[in-house]
Design a protein around this motif. Sequence first.
Motif, PDB file in Angstrom:
ATOM      1  N   GLY A 178     -21.447  22.526  30.401  1.00  0.00           N
ATOM      2  CA  GLY A 178     -22.441  23.576  30.212  1.00  0.00           C
ATOM      3  C   GLY A 178     -22.396  24.203  28.841  1.00  0.00           C
ATOM      4  N   TYR A 179     -21.207  24.489  28.349  1.00  0.00           N
ATOM      5  CA  TYR A 179     -21.100  25.230  27.091  1.00  0.00           C
ATOM      6  C   TYR A 179     -20.879  24.348  25.869  1.00  0.00           C
ATOM      7  N   THR A 180     -20.187  23.211  26.027  1.00  0.00           N
ATOM      8  CA  THR A 180     -19.937  22.384  24.850  1.00  0.00           C
ATOM      9  C   THR A 180     -20.908  21.208  24.771  1.00  0.00           C
ATOM     10  N   GLY A 181     -21.600  20.952  25.893  1.00  0.00           N
ATOM     11  CA  GLY A 181     -22.607  19.899  25.856  1.00  0.00           C
ATOM     12  C   GLY A 181     -22.058  18.497  25.914  1.00  0.00           C
ATOM     13  N   LEU A 182     -20.786  18.353  26.284  1.00  0.00           N
ATOM     14  CA  LEU A 182     -20.235  17.006  26.428  1.00  0.00           C
ATOM     15  C   LEU A 182     -20.455  16.555  27.865  1.00  0.00           C
ATOM     16  N   MET A 183     -19.981  15.376  28.151  1.00  0.00           N
ATOM     17  CA  MET A 183     -20.293  14.814  29.461  1.00  0.00           C
ATOM     18  C   MET A 183     -19.030  14.293  30.100  1.00  0.00           C
ATOM     19  N   SER A 184     -18.891  14.460  31.408  1.00  0.00           N
ATOM     20  CA  SER A 184     -17.773  13.802  32.057  1.00  0.00           C
ATOM     21  C   SER A 184     -18.101  13.514  33.503  1.00  0.00           C
ATOM     22  N   LEU A 185     -17.923  12.286  33.891  1.00  0.00           N
ATOM     23  CA  LEU A 185     -18.086  11.932  35.297  1.00  0.00           C
ATOM     24  C   LEU A 185     -16.729  11.612  35.885  1.00  0.00           C
ATOM     25  N   GLY A 186     -15.672  12.082  35.252  1.00  0.00           N
ATOM     26  CA  GLY A 186     -14.353  11.683  35.715  1.00  0.00           C
ATOM     27  C   GLY A 186     -13.393  12.819  35.958  1.00  0.00           C
ATOM     28  N   HIS A 187     -13.885  14.029  36.138  1.00  0.00           N
ATOM     29  CA  HIS A 187     -12.952  15.150  36.231  1.00  0.00           C
ATOM     30  C   HIS A 187     -12.144  15.193  37.518  1.00  0.00           C
ATOM     31  N   GLY A 188     -12.521  14.370  38.482  1.00  0.00           N
ATOM     32  CA  GLY A 188     -11.706  14.272  39.682  1.00  0.00           C
ATOM     33  C   GLY A 188     -10.285  13.859  39.328  1.00  0.00           C
ATOM     34  N   ALA A 189     -10.158  13.104  38.229  1.00  0.00           N
ATOM     35  CA  ALA A 189      -8.836  12.649  37.822  1.00  0.00           C
ATOM     36  C   ALA A 189      -7.915  13.816  37.512  1.00  0.00           C
ATOM     37  N   PHE A 190      -8.438  14.878  36.922  1.00  0.00           N
ATOM     38  CA  PHE A 190      -7.580  16.022  36.572  1.00  0.00           C
ATOM     39  C   PHE A 190      -7.159  16.786  37.808  1.00  0.00           C
ATOM     40  N   PHE A 191      -8.076  16.829  38.773  1.00  0.00           N
ATOM     41  CA  PHE A 191      -7.741  17.392  40.066  1.00  0.00           C
ATOM     42  C   PHE A 191      -6.518  16.642  40.599  1.00  0.00           C
ATOM     43  N   ALA A 192      -6.622  15.307  40.535  1.00  0.00           N
ATOM     44  CA  ALA A 192      -5.539  14.469  41.036  1.00  0.00           C
ATOM     45  C   ALA A 192      -4.251  14.746  40.276  1.00  0.00           C
ATOM     46  N   VAL A 193      -4.353  14.823  38.953  1.00  0.00           N
ATOM     47  CA  VAL A 193      -3.155  15.061  38.146  1.00  0.00           C
ATOM     48  C   VAL A 193      -2.504  16.376  38.550  1.00  0.00           C
TER      49      VAL A 193
END
Lengths: 350, 264, 334
Positions: free
Chosen positions: A66-81
């Motif tokens: 939302g704020y930096t305008g980048l994209m990620s479809l993989g943030h579930g991985a950080f949840f896992a970490v």
Amino acid sequence: MITGHFKTDYSADEGIWSNWPKRWGLVAALIGLAIFPFIASNYALLLAGQIGIFIVAVVGLNVLIGYTGLMSLGHGAFFAVGAYTTVAIHHEWPLTFPLITLVISTVVAAAFGVLFGLPSLRVKGLYLAVATLSANFIILFLIEQEWLAEWTGGISGTETPNAVFFGVELVSQQAKYFFIMPVMVLMLLFAQNLFRTRFGRALIAIRDKDYSAEILGIALFSYKLKSFAISAAYCGAAGSLWAYFFPAILPEDFGLNMSITLVVCLVAGGMGRTLGPIFGTILILLVPELLKIVAANITGGDATAQTWVSPTRDILFGLMIIGFLIFEPMGLVNIWDRFWRFMSRWPFAK
Amino acid sequence: MLSVSQASLAFGGIKALDDVSFTAAPGEITAIIGPNGAGKTSLFNIISGFYRPQQGQIQFDKQNITRMRADKRAELGIARTFQNIALFRGMSVLENIKLGGHTRLSTGFWASGFFYGGARREEARLRAEIERDVIDFLELDHIRKAPVAALPYGLQKRVELGRALAMQPHVLLLDEPVAGMNREETEDMARFILDIQARWGTTILLVEHDMGMVMDISNQVVVLNFGRQIAKGTPEQVQANPAVIEAYLGTSDRSKNDAGEVTA
Amino acid sequence: MGQFIQYIINGVISGSILALIALGIVAVFKATKVVNFAHGHLILFGAYFYFTFSVVLADAPFMPAWVSSWEPAWLMAYAGDAPMFSPRAAIASWVSDLPRILLGLVGALAANAVLALIIERLIMRPLLGQSAFAMILSTVGLIWVLEGSAGLIWTAEAEQVPALGPNFPIRFQLFDQNLFLFSGSLVNLLVALLLFASLMLVLRYTRSGVAIRATAEDQSTAYAMGINVPRVFSTAWLVASTTGAVAGAILASRNGLSPAIGLFGLSVLAVVLMGGLDSFAGVLIASMLVGILSSMAQWKLGGGVAEIVPYVAVLVVILIRPHGFMGQEEIERI
């Protein structure tokens, strides 16, 4: 009748709780949050806890998307970490103070976030989306491997510890709620503060016109990595809370499904706004519950008919994403804005 | 104080700049003029740091900044506005201008998040400075909370100028600051530029097509054509230069005075 | 050494199937600048449609017997007493299945085409011109809709479908090594490459091909030039659905019919990005590379490593060449 909000010095003008509706709204919300566990059922508390955890993660994702305008479809991985780090720490040192574990999990997730963010040096948009997606799959693949199974339990997952504060073990839903909510509120406020100061402004600048940001002295790559790290940290913290909240975790909990759900919560709620993650998460997590109630009513608890609940939930989910993108791309916050704008004019204009 | 020496920039087979050299004297206004495609914006881009020239040097205060990263040059005090407005459309005028102050602040991530304390004080100080030095100065007070996307073109250009000013720059690069403006707006902008020069002694580099304004306010004019520098000097010298007249200025009966001499 | 070549051959075959799947993604992108994350699920539907028409429908009680199993006298004479896995028996059994195969293919192509047109009309049109972000997310939403729908219509059990071509082992020698190949795989390879080549030629050399490419570059100008832009979009999605149906039939006959086909499509997305989104040649190279690498990984590292290979590969490639092997870079004017 309010004709304007007048301030006498710049600091007051800069403040966020600048008018009485906002101030009292905040107080009411906090009081509501505090009373809720004493009046709600266990099931409602379970939902609330889940929503609280997800809000933390989506707030983090909001920083990145939302704020930096980048994209990620993989943030579930950080949840896992975050979740697996918490499990691993308690595996070795079972009596660690939960807040310390939370902090460590957050930091480890942030480190992975920096790693994830490296492709952002070279690519944007679609390619970055696929890069993060790939990284998510790879991390989950590693978690499922046999040689890590001692720590992670491999494909079949592992049991998770309960938080123990000064000898008091948090087992009931109420107790867990009181762990999650303060963490959530503090992390929310922290994120909000970021965006009314220099650091957050720099991120927004990168989103809006990155070469212009560069010309103003903002080191693009460094800030992008920090943005990844922050969003990963938030998701890692959420993951740690998740581990304390649920009795067990599985690698597939944190796959594409979760990564996409996080993004959908953000889009539905409204990107780049403080309230967006809150509205979006509440909506997205409550819809399956509504569906369950409707299904139970229609089928009368018939077991075989229940098999269509899950696919229907999927279809509904997909239609919601598409629906929001077509009809309300700015999210629920936009509806909220429109409502308040209407209220400020009523009854003089509709 | 800012000097470009023998800069050459090529994109594949196209020479955008070919052996361009000039020095922008401190506190003076240097204009870069030339037909479209002459390389003016490319010149600005190598000074800003978006491109690296294949040959030549850029020196600022005796420091060779040719290979320096763009964001580092901002810290030295080189500010810039863009031909196509590069404001941050998701923010208000005030927030855009505050970003100009980025290099002069030091609030990091942790201070920002905890806000009450260092960050709050810095924000208040920045706000006071900007109100005094930029918003009052450029007469933007009535629109300071407006979202920039809602502003008319002329005001957007002014906001961009304000954002560059918030950097308290030593060198200000203005890329077509009055493009698309009517006479009145052009005069306003010219007045602001001269005020900036007078008040802060900023070295100003100006790319412009409006010859009236250029010849009126510049101390030095550099003329580019197809990437090559074909003239350099005071406005009067450049206007009389036959190569410049042929390549760019052109002649017109109205611009000849009674003695048949070419004037602005 | 023999094993090495064997695995390379296997890799080339899987690579060709990847290329066929990638074709659908590239076609839609070339025409509409939309990258369809849900292409794998379009293929899933193609596979399930193929199953429905070639098995469920063909075996239905109201269908004439010869659809289910065609056994004319001359075929029986040809098959005779040939042993079970011999070429003769395999060909005979394939001919016997031919009616249902054809029914399956025709049905799958038609049904998938209808599906694609519905998707294009209802979902893609309203989202025209929006950001890359909206495009990605809407096709991701489509994944859910399709997966849920497939779950509702068909159960999640794995099923068998008839193979597109006769399936018998072919043994041959290369560099003195004994190698073997299933004829069915060869058929798959040929079909895939044929479709790939024809699409590439159509896009490059025919008028409609040029119209498609023009629309992708600049919709408004294409409109102004008299190109029927909505028709171009529909055409692109039709291409995606038909190649998807064929790919679905192939995948189902190779790996069995299951919902996992959908996620497989996501890995092909990685392959497409690796090759460069709008370059057929790049995508072909990337497909072959990933096919061979997966095969090698399977051989040397065993287990499920093969499924992670496309993702590792795309990360490596992106870091070195941000736009894939042969993708075009977009330049922003400052």
